[in-house]
Scaffold this motif. Structure first.
Motif, PDB file in Angstrom:
ATOM      1  N   TYR A 127      -2.676   8.587  11.931  1.00 39.35           N
ATOM      2  CA  TYR A 127      -1.699   7.712  11.278  1.00 39.35           C
ATOM      3  C   TYR A 127      -2.332   7.220   9.985  1.00 39.35           C
ATOM      4  N   CYS A 129      -1.630   4.775   6.520  1.00 39.85           N
ATOM      5  CA  CYS A 129      -0.777   3.674   6.086  1.00 39.85           C
ATOM      6  C   CYS A 129      -0.432   3.732   4.597  1.00 39.85           C
ATOM      7  N   GLU A 185       3.656   6.989   6.460  1.00 40.24           N
ATOM      8  CA  GLU A 185       4.538   5.916   6.038  1.00 40.24           C
ATOM      9  C   GLU A 185       5.519   6.410   4.984  1.00 40.24           C
ATOM     10  N   MET A 220       7.175   6.982   9.408  1.00 43.90           N
ATOM     11  CA  MET A 220       7.404   5.585   9.774  1.00 43.90           C
ATOM     12  C   MET A 220       8.255   4.950   8.674  1.00 43.90           C
ATOM     13  N   CYS A 224      11.067  -0.545   9.547  1.00 44.57           N
ATOM     14  CA  CYS A 224      10.382  -0.985  10.767  1.00 44.57           C
ATOM     15  C   CYS A 224       9.528  -2.191  10.393  1.00 44.57           C
ATOM     16  N   HIS A 227       4.366  -2.929  13.215  1.00 45.30           N
ATOM     17  CA  HIS A 227       3.838  -1.963  14.177  1.00 45.30           C
ATOM     18  C   HIS A 227       2.316  -2.081  14.184  1.00 45.30           C
ATOM     19  N   ARG A 269      -2.430   1.960  20.520  1.00 46.66           N
ATOM     20  CA  ARG A 269      -1.879   1.668  19.196  1.00 46.66           C
ATOM     21  C   ARG A 269      -1.195   2.891  18.601  1.00 46.66           C
ATOM     22  N   THR A 272       2.055   3.717  20.360  1.00 43.00           N
ATOM     23  CA  THR A 272       3.127   2.791  19.982  1.00 43.00           C
ATOM     24  C   THR A 272       3.674   3.135  18.606  1.00 43.00           C
ATOM     25  N   ILE A 273       2.764   3.495  17.685  1.00 46.08           N
ATOM     26  CA  ILE A 273       3.185   3.888  16.336  1.00 46.08           C
ATOM     27  C   ILE A 273       4.097   5.112  16.402  1.00 46.08           C
ATOM     28  N   GLN A 276       7.543   4.233  17.562  1.00 45.22           N
ATOM     29  CA  GLN A 276       8.352   3.477  16.607  1.00 45.22           C
ATOM     30  C   GLN A 276       8.761   4.311  15.393  1.00 45.22           C
TER      31      GLN A 276
END
Length: 294
Positions: A127, A129, A185, A220, A224, A227, A269, A272-273, A276
């Motif tokens: 992930y 950001c 993102e 993402m 949202c 998160h 984590r 969950t990401i 979402q």
């Protein structure tokens, strides 16, 4: 063009013959040892031929200062430098053969370590950001990203780091193919880094990579509100023997960890990401929509 060919293009085309090669990281003991040994062998072969450094520089088409720096282990010689030295000194392939040794240290240590772990992994989850994952960046996008840093990198540093980033993408050609998951993102996908043409090529590359059967790509959306990845990047690498390594900005001092409890936290984590984020099919439709807007 394959990632190896692209890396070679980046390495060979950005510097003139009289410009310095790559600097050796003074904290990289292994690289220092390799480059020092290679430089010593080059010097011994030159001296054995009865050629002065100045004469060799002229014959090979390189600056005398560069010759001294390479022979003293202060610069990493490029592959074409070793080829030319082999030819000028009549080494019969012995000097050119050292390209394999130099190849192992041409990238910074932290990049080599990461690439080695990625090469062993059977599953990778990432992930990111604030940017697009380095494993997914085109060479042009990576170049624009490195050139945007402050304080500025030198042209040689940018070239070396771009080549290293592109070379890591050999993981997409690995057999058997590892399972690769990415969550990106929306914000960085909308930023035309490097200009509109580079931006468009980057989006097209994401769509092409997403077609690989072992790759899952998710977006993402900015709507949202919150998160578990807002602190920054999360990486999870799992290996064939059942072990794993994880790292997250804002957790465990940002250092890689293989401690089971900490890994469970990172897996929670990341899971969950992913839950979402937009599902893969909707994510690809979103990127196609962005591409249509460029």
């Amino acid at each position: 063009m394959s990632v190896d060919a692209e890396a070679a293009r980046l390495e060979s085309g950005a510097e003139g013959p009289d410009e310095p090669g790559w600097e050796v990281d003074p904290d990289d003991d292994w690289a220092l040892a390799v480059v020092t040994t290679v430089g010593r062998q080059l010097k011994l072969r030159r001296e054995a031929s009865g050629m002065r450094a100045a004469d060799f520089a002229v014959a090979a088409g390189y600056g005398e200062d560069l010759v001294y720096k390479i022979e003293s282990g202060k610069r990493i010689p490029r592959p074409e430098y070793l080829d030319r030295a082999d030819e000028v000194l009549g080494a019969g392939g012995l000097l050119a053969a050292m390209k394999e040794d130099v190849k192992k240290v041409r990238y910074p240590k932290k990049v080599r370590d990461l690439a080695q772990m990625e090469a062993r992994a059977v599953e990778i989850g990432v992930y990111v950001c604030h940017s697009i994952s380095g494993l997914l960046q085109t060479a042009e996008h990576a170049k624009a990203a490195f050139e945007s840093r402050q304080p500025s990198y030198s042209r040689q540093e940018v070239e070396r780091m771009v080549a290293a980033r592109v070379a890591r993408q050999a993981i997409f050609e690995k057999e058997p193919a590892p399972a690769l998951g990415f969550v990106l993102e929306e914000g960085p996908l909308r930023r035309p880094l490097g200009g509109r043409m580079v931006w468009r090529a980057q989006l097209e590359h994401l769509l092409a990579v997403s077609e690989l059967r072992n790759v899952t790509l998710q977006v993402m959306p900015t709507h949202c509100e919150v998160h578990p990845g807002l602190d920054g990047k999360i990486e999870l690498l799992k290996f064939e023997d059942g072990t794993a390594v994880g790292r997250a900005e804002g957790a465990f001092n940002g250092r890689p960890t293989s401690e089971p409890r900490q890994l469970r936290i990172l897996e929670l984590r990341y899971g969950t990401i992913r839950a979402q984020a937009l599902p893969p099919r909707e994510s690809l439709a979103f990127i196609e929509q962005l591409l249509g807007e460029t």
